[in-house]
Enzyme design. Structure first.
Site, mmCIF file in Angstrom:
data_model
loop_
_atom_site.group_PDB
_atom_site.id
_atom_site.type_symbol
_atom_site.label_atom_id
_atom_site.label_comp_id
_atom_site.label_asym_id
_atom_site.label_seq_id
_atom_site.Cartn_x
_atom_site.Cartn_y
_atom_site.Cartn_z
ATOM 1 N N LYS A 150 0.888 -1.169 0.000
ATOM 2 C CA LYS A 150 0.000 0.000 0.000
ATOM 3 C C LYS A 150 0.926 1.219 0.000
ATOM 4 C CE LYS A 150 -4.203 1.663 2.276
ATOM 5 N NZ LYS A 150 -5.059 1.807 1.094
HETATM 6 C C1 PLP Z 1 -6.415 -0.554 -4.091
HETATM 7 C C2 PLP Z 1 -7.131 -1.040 -2.876
HETATM 8 N N1 PLP Z 1 -7.647 -2.268 -2.857
HETATM 9 C C3 PLP Z 1 -8.293 -2.756 -1.790
HETATM 10 C C4 PLP Z 1 -8.460 -2.004 -0.650
HETATM 11 C C5 PLP Z 1 -9.166 -2.572 0.549
HETATM 12 O O1 PLP Z 1 -8.240 -2.831 1.550
HETATM 13 P P1 PLP Z 1 -8.661 -2.806 3.087
HETATM 14 O O2 PLP Z 1 -9.858 -3.643 3.205
HETATM 15 O O3 PLP Z 1 -7.498 -3.383 3.791
HETATM 16 O O4 PLP Z 1 -8.924 -1.396 3.432
HETATM 17 C C6 PLP Z 1 -7.940 -0.707 -0.618
HETATM 18 C C7 PLP Z 1 -8.070 0.124 0.585
HETATM 19 O O5 PLP Z 1 -7.197 0.191 1.390
HETATM 20 C C8 PLP Z 1 -7.246 -0.223 -1.741
HETATM 21 O O6 PLP Z 1 -6.736 1.008 -1.745
#
Ligand code: PLP
Length: 319
Positions: A157
């Site tokens: 991330k």
């Molecule tokens: C590209 C992307 N995919 C999926 C998610 C979902 O991840 P999470 O459930 O850990 O927030 C996020 C958000 O953080 C994201 O930015």
């Protein structure tokens, strides 16, 4: 976004308006940062951070993937976050930890630049809207492909990587949709611009596997577990674009968006064009977990100790 009182920066609480960086901060120029999106919910046991340890773990993994040693222990960041929530007086909020290469060197070799850590929190409603959570949103398959593991790290991330999501999000908005769905280089479905995706067909739920070019979402993992606990069959495999259009139900999930149904994709109505039965049942179970109404998932909640609120109130009186 409404300002809060305090932000935590490199070990200290500073006033929101003083939380500033130099214009030559490395991460501003080259995207050399990693971050998390976390939420705290007001529960009967007190305000609680959802899957806090999992978010901190992923933050450290993202940092490791970009060669950034974190100058704090995980537990120190956890405590700082709990204190930040309490000192801002929040019962529920969105939390944004950020680790970034700071000010000190320029150029693409980042390893001599300092690593800065900040945690911000603010009150933030449903990212795709309350109306969207209730009635479903309209999405568009983006012309931009999801970043591939050949060139970046879908599992990290990382701030710079989000230019991919930004392009897709802007494109979908300009075309009149509320969210974008990105495919990978082979045309397989990956995810939304900031959410993972699930397709329901004949009572079976399918989602791209963890090895696809997706973020390994914490909401995704939680919802898979909840669905399996509900006796719903969940399959992790590649998904073709046409499966989106032909699905009975589709929903996306993420920390910001929580669980949001899709009612239309590329002008194909999904099912009856409104959130389906399975989606609504899973959404209800997930909301119960988030808000501490479900005993079974209580271990996912990191409750902000009441003493931290008391200490914050006392220090205000003293000040
Ligand atoms: C590209 C992307 N995919 C999926 C998610 C979902 O991840 P999470 O459930 O850990 O927030 C996020 C958000 O953080 C994201 O930015």
């Amino acid at each position: 976004m409404d300002p809060a009182d305090l932000i935590w920066m490199n070990g200290e609480f500073v006033a929101w308006e003083d939380a500033k960086v130099h214009v030559l901060t490395h991460g501003l120029h080259y995207g050399t940062g990693v971050f998390e999106g976390v939420r705290c919910y007001d529960t009967a046991a007190g305000p609680a951070v959802f899957r806090h340890a999992d978010h901190i773990d992923r933050l450290f993994k993202s940092s490791e993937l970009y060669y950034m040693p974190v100058p704090f222990e995980k537990e120190a960041l956890r405590q700082a976050t709990l204190e930040l929530v309490a000192r801002n007086g929040f019962r529920s909020c969105y939390i944004r930890p950020l680790i970034t290469r700071g000010y000190g060197t320029m150029g693409l070799f980042p390893l001599d630049a300092p690593v800065d850590v900040a945690i911000a929190a603010w009150e933030w409603g449903a990212y795709l809207g309350d109306e969207g959570k209730t009635n479903g949103i309209r999405a568009k398959v983006s012309s931009w492909r999801r970043i591939s593991p050949d060139s970046l790290i879908p599992h990290a991330k990382a701030t710079g990587q989000y230019l991919n999501s930004v392009l897709a999000k802007v494109e979908s908005h300009k075309a009149g949709y509320e969210e974008a769905i990105l495919l990978d280089d082979n045309g397989h479905v990956c995810e939304g611009s900031g959410e993972n995706i699930f397709v329901v067909d004949d009572g079976v739920v399918t989602t791209p596997p963890q090895t696809a070019s997706i973020l390994d979402g914490i909401s995704r993992k939680s919802i898979i577990q909840i669905m399996r606990d509900m006796g719903i069959e969940v399959v992790e495999r590649d998904l073709a674009r046409a499966e989106l259009y032909l699905a009975d139900e589709v929903f996306v999930c993420g920390t910001a968006a929580e669980l949001t149904p899709l009612r239309e994709i590329d002008d194909h109505p999904i099912g009856a064009g409104r959130p389906g039965e399975l989606t609504v049942a899973v959404q209800t179970a997930y909301e119960d977990a988030l808000h501490g109404r479900s005993e079974r998932y209580r271990e996912w909640l990191d409750v902000v100790p009441a003493e931290l609120y008391e200490a914050a109130a006392t220090s205000e009186v003293v000040a």
